[in-house]
Design an enzyme around this catalytic site. Sequence first.
Site, PDB file in Angstrom:
ATOM      1  CG  ASP A 101      -1.877   1.137   1.260  1.00 21.08           C
ATOM      2  OD1 ASP A 101      -2.383   1.516   0.194  1.00 21.08           O
ATOM      3  OD2 ASP A 101      -2.125   1.663   2.357  1.00 21.08           O
ATOM      4  CG  ASP A 103      -2.066   7.305   0.416  1.00 16.42           C
ATOM      5  OD1 ASP A 103      -1.802   8.516   0.373  1.00 16.42           O
ATOM      6  OD2 ASP A 103      -2.464   6.666  -0.574  1.00 16.42           O
ATOM      7  NE  ARG A 146     -11.968   9.951   1.368  1.00 17.37           N
ATOM      8  CZ  ARG A 146     -11.049   8.997   1.505  1.00 17.37           C
ATOM      9  NH1 ARG A 146      -9.949   9.232   2.199  1.00 17.37           N
ATOM     10  NH2 ARG A 146     -11.230   7.811   0.954  1.00 17.37           N
ATOM     11  CB  SER A 190      -2.683   4.135  -3.849  1.00 16.94           C
ATOM     12  OG  SER A 190      -3.427   5.157  -3.207  1.00 16.94           O
ATOM     13  N   GLY A 191      -5.668   3.220  -3.090  1.00 16.95           N
ATOM     14  CA  GLY A 191      -7.057   3.502  -3.422  1.00 16.95           C
ATOM     15  C   GLY A 191      -7.216   4.931  -3.905  1.00 16.95           C
TER      16      GLY A 191
END
Length: 211
Positions: A101, A103, A146, A190-191
């Site tokens: 991942d 972040d 977001r 990453s998402g």
Amino acid sequence: MKSVLTLLCNPADPVLSKAWVSERVGAAAAGQTVAATAAIAIKELGPGVAYDVSVASADAGEAEAALQTIAARVKESLSDAPVDLVLQPEARRRKRILVADMDSTIIQQECIDELADFAGLRTEISAITERAMRGELDFEGALTERVRMLKGLPADVLQKTFDERITLTPGARALARTMGANGAVTLLCSGGFTFFTERVAAAAGFAAHRA
């Protein structure tokens, strides 16, 4: 199967030493009839950061039992120290794939929260990020919300965020590049945004990225 015990800590705060490891291992082995007949070896992998502990004996089963007991006792004694411990088969310790991942893992920030700071919405967006990470919100819906809140933010803020806010986690570059050099597949995920995974993958040394 022969195992090896590894103690490691944050490279940015190297609290380990061979003497420290020897003391903990010695205390864990004290009073063991099994360990008394075996030879314990400690190998420095990275000064202050990582050390291997192995046990040699004419009886392979005896050596394995001794190391497992030592690992369990050392683990119990680590409550006061920022140290991780892993016991793994020596033959399979060199992994062939790394999927990480991005972040708060390979980098020390949440990219979307840093973008939100430029929009003056850090508090609001960070709260949604934390709830999504805890599983309290649907991830896709939380991401959409977001991003919607960032509407109107100039595109050049992406590069500014990367240049001024994003930092690699200590050890991330060494991990990715060492594994790659030894033939492992390395993938950064990453998402969030491909803008950031592309640049972080290049900086850290990942062969590919997905977001």
